[in-house]
Design an enzyme around this catalytic site. Structure first.
Site, PDB file in Angstrom:
ATOM      1  N   ALA A  69       0.864  -1.178   0.000  1.00 44.62           N
ATOM      2  CA  ALA A  69       0.000   0.000   0.000  1.00 44.62           C
ATOM      3  C   ALA A  69       0.901   1.228   0.000  1.00 44.62           C
ATOM      4  CB  ALA A  69      -0.873  -0.018   1.250  1.00 44.62           C
ATOM      5  N   GLU A 115      -0.602  -9.280  -0.951  1.00 45.24           N
ATOM      6  CA  GLU A 115      -2.046  -9.515  -0.827  1.00 45.24           C
ATOM      7  C   GLU A 115      -2.730  -9.475  -2.197  1.00 45.24           C
ATOM      8  OE1 GLU A 115      -2.174  -6.366   2.128  1.00 45.24           O
ATOM      9  OE2 GLU A 115      -2.999  -7.768   3.582  1.00 45.24           O
TER      10      GLU A 115
HETATM   11  N1  CAA Z   1       4.604   3.230  -0.476  1.00 45.56           N
HETATM   12  C1  CAA Z   1       5.030   4.367  -1.040  1.00 45.56           C
HETATM   13  N2  CAA Z   1       6.224   4.522  -1.628  1.00 45.56           N
HETATM   14  C2  CAA Z   1       7.019   3.440  -1.655  1.00 45.56           C
HETATM   15  C3  CAA Z   1       6.650   2.209  -1.099  1.00 45.56           C
HETATM   16  C4  CAA Z   1       5.380   2.126  -0.487  1.00 45.56           C
HETATM   17  N3  CAA Z   1       4.918   0.968   0.048  1.00 45.56           N
HETATM   18  N4  CAA Z   1       7.666   1.331  -1.275  1.00 45.56           N
HETATM   19  C5  CAA Z   1       8.629   1.985  -1.939  1.00 45.56           C
HETATM   20  N5  CAA Z   1       8.249   3.264  -2.166  1.00 45.56           N
HETATM   21  C6  CAA Z   1       9.002   4.317  -2.839  1.00 45.56           C
HETATM   22  C7  CAA Z   1      10.096   4.891  -1.940  1.00 45.56           C
HETATM   23  O1  CAA Z   1       9.554   5.859  -1.074  1.00 45.56           O
HETATM   24  C8  CAA Z   1      11.036   5.466  -2.947  1.00 45.56           C
HETATM   25  O2  CAA Z   1      10.506   6.680  -3.409  1.00 45.56           O
HETATM   26  P1  CAA Z   1      11.446   8.030  -3.403  1.00 45.56           P
HETATM   27  O3  CAA Z   1      12.532   7.707  -4.380  1.00 45.56           O
HETATM   28  O4  CAA Z   1      10.511   9.096  -3.852  1.00 45.56           O
HETATM   29  O5  CAA Z   1      11.938   8.187  -2.019  1.00 45.56           O
HETATM   30  C9  CAA Z   1      10.935   4.484  -4.121  1.00 45.56           C
HETATM   31  O6  CAA Z   1       9.714   3.790  -3.937  1.00 45.56           O
HETATM   32  C10 CAA Z   1      12.057   3.482  -4.146  1.00 45.56           C
HETATM   33  O7  CAA Z   1      12.081   2.834  -2.882  1.00 45.56           O
HETATM   34  P2  CAA Z   1      13.451   2.577  -2.070  1.00 45.56           P
HETATM   35  O8  CAA Z   1      14.408   3.701  -2.306  1.00 45.56           O
HETATM   36  O9  CAA Z   1      13.076   2.272  -0.668  1.00 45.56           O
HETATM   37  O10 CAA Z   1      13.983   1.266  -2.832  1.00 45.56           O
HETATM   38  P3  CAA Z   1      14.910   0.134  -2.241  1.00 45.56           P
HETATM   39  O11 CAA Z   1      15.299  -0.713  -3.398  1.00 45.56           O
HETATM   40  O12 CAA Z   1      15.998   0.718  -1.398  1.00 45.56           O
HETATM   41  O13 CAA Z   1      13.975  -0.724  -1.217  1.00 45.56           O
HETATM   42  C11 CAA Z   1      11.925  -1.861  -0.573  1.00 45.56           C
HETATM   43  C12 CAA Z   1      12.896  -1.451  -1.728  1.00 45.56           C
HETATM   44  C13 CAA Z   1      12.658  -2.857   0.347  1.00 45.56           C
HETATM   45  C14 CAA Z   1      10.713  -2.525  -1.192  1.00 45.56           C
HETATM   46  C15 CAA Z   1      11.556  -0.604   0.237  1.00 45.56           C
HETATM   47  O14 CAA Z   1      11.102   0.393  -0.688  1.00 45.56           O
HETATM   48  C16 CAA Z   1      10.457  -0.834   1.231  1.00 45.56           C
HETATM   49  O15 CAA Z   1      10.702  -1.409   2.287  1.00 45.56           O
HETATM   50  N6  CAA Z   1       9.195  -0.386   0.923  1.00 45.56           N
HETATM   51  C17 CAA Z   1       8.081  -0.494   1.838  1.00 45.56           C
HETATM   52  C18 CAA Z   1       7.541  -1.914   1.902  1.00 45.56           C
HETATM   53  C19 CAA Z   1       6.387  -2.001   2.870  1.00 45.56           C
HETATM   54  O16 CAA Z   1       6.524  -1.749   4.064  1.00 45.56           O
HETATM   55  N7  CAA Z   1       5.191  -2.380   2.367  1.00 45.56           N
HETATM   56  C20 CAA Z   1       4.014  -2.522   3.181  1.00 45.56           C
HETATM   57  C21 CAA Z   1       3.158  -1.292   3.085  1.00 45.56           C
HETATM   58  S1  CAA Z   1       1.807  -1.337   4.216  1.00 45.56           S
HETATM   59  C22 CAA Z   1       0.612  -2.261   3.465  1.00 45.56           C
HETATM   60  O17 CAA Z   1       0.781  -2.751   2.387  1.00 45.56           O
HETATM   61  C23 CAA Z   1      -0.688  -2.416   4.251  1.00 45.56           C
HETATM   62  C24 CAA Z   1      -1.645  -3.409   3.691  1.00 45.56           C
HETATM   63  O18 CAA Z   1      -1.763  -4.496   4.187  1.00 45.56           O
HETATM   64  C25 CAA Z   1      -2.517  -3.081   2.585  1.00 45.56           C
END
Ligand code: CAA
Length: 260
Positions: A69, A115
């Site tokens: 999300a 999901e």
């Molecule tokens: N939401 C919004 N933006 C996101 C995102 C997310 N879930 N995941 C990645 N991005 C964005 C980052 O903010 C970044 O944007 P900027 O360049 O503008 O800062 C861009 O995507 C690239 O991300 P990273 O620089 O972090 O890339 P990375 O290769 O270093 O890491 C990753 C990749 C491990 C996937 C890391 O991005 C990450 O941990 N993302 C979040 C994952 C997460 O926690 N997902 C769960 C969300 S909650 C949910 O989904 C609730 C539900 O049940 C519905």
């Protein structure tokens, strides 16, 4: 075809019988913002209604199927916003498709991304796929089926471990645990999914849809109810044109069947 901002829609395979929806928000690793989820539903349901399409593939990029999300959309919400606004309601558009939906997962399928993959009917994984429910690290829990569909897919102990640690599993583990059916080199994943879609397309679309409904009932109903509905759905196939192929193959069966 309507124009989309966050997804692309194509038709591939023999006779263009396989719909392909590609999540296309690369800068945010296909984070599932509200606009994207609305487009996914619209695109999937448009292909579902297309009489030439036998199966639909949902995929992302080689780096990310979807990283969850959209955290930026989520972070300022409070309980009242979520509750009164029915946050994440309507995310299950994919499950409304009658035709089989194949998730072709390369890279990250995290949180809502995992999901979303699990809302599909079959998951194929790229070798570098990572499936996980990292919500616990954000101080929340999965909210779009992660605690439910994952548990049904891989069993309680494995789902529990994934949800309470937030640690992802790789493609091979996903296959070993029954979450994915097969693992492929990343650049061949979509082509493999298209082949699977073509294979499904060799059968009656109507009977495939009925079959999908019955298999999915196993997730929802008790065994007793599921077996009962399966039998009724089996009977309905005898009212279809497709059953004539059986009649041609097995003449004696056909004659018997015709006389009823
Ligand atoms: N939401 C919004 N933006 C996101 C995102 C997310 N879930 N995941 C990645 N991005 C964005 C980052 O903010 C970044 O944007 P900027 O360049 O503008 O800062 C861009 O995507 C690239 O991300 P990273 O620089 O972090 O890339 P990375 O290769 O270093 O890491 C990753 C990749 C491990 C996937 C890391 O991005 C990450 O941990 N993302 C979040 C994952 C997460 O926690 N997902 C769960 C969300 S909650 C949910 O989904 C609730 C539900 O049940 C519905």
């Amino acid at each position: 075809c309507p124009s989309y901002e966050y997804v692309t829609v194509e038709k591939r395979g023999e006779g263009s019988c396989v719909g392909l929806v590609t999540l296309n928000r690369p800068k945010a690793l296909n984070a599932l913002c509200d606009g994207l989820m609305k487009e996914v539903e619209a695109a999937m349901l448009t292909l579902d209604k297309d009489p030439g399409v036998a199966a639909i593939i949902l995929t992302g990029s080689e780096k990310a199927f979807a990283a969850g999300a959209d955290i930026k959309e989520m972070q300022n919400k409070d309980f009242v916003d979520c509750y009164m606004g029915n946050f994440l309601e309507g995310w299950d558009g994919v499950t409304k498709c009658k035709k089989p939906v194949i998730a072709a997962v390369n890279g990250y399928a995290l949180g809502g991304g995992c999901e979303l993959a699990m809302m599909c009917d079959i998951i194929l994984a790229g070798e570098k796929a990572r499936f996980g429910q990292p919500e616990i690290a954000l101080g929340t829990i999965p909210g779009a089926g992660g605690t439910q569909r994952l548990t049904r897919a891989v069993g309680k102990s494995r789902a529990m471990q994934m949800c309470v640690t937030g640690d992802p599993i790789n493609a091979q583990q996903a296959k070993d645990w029954g979450l994915a059916t097969s693992v492929h080199p990343p650049d061949q994943l979509v082509a493999e999914a298209v082949k699977l879609g073509e294979r499904i397309g060799q059968h009656s679309k109507l009977v495939v849809a009925i079959c999908k409904e019955s298999v999915n009932n196993a997730q929802e109903l008790s065994l007793h109810e599921g077996l009962h509905v399966e039998k009724r759905l089996f009977y309905t196939t005898f009212a279809t044109v497709s059953i004539f192929s059986i009649r041609t193959l097995f003449t004696s069966f056909g004659q018997k069947n015709n006389s009823i």
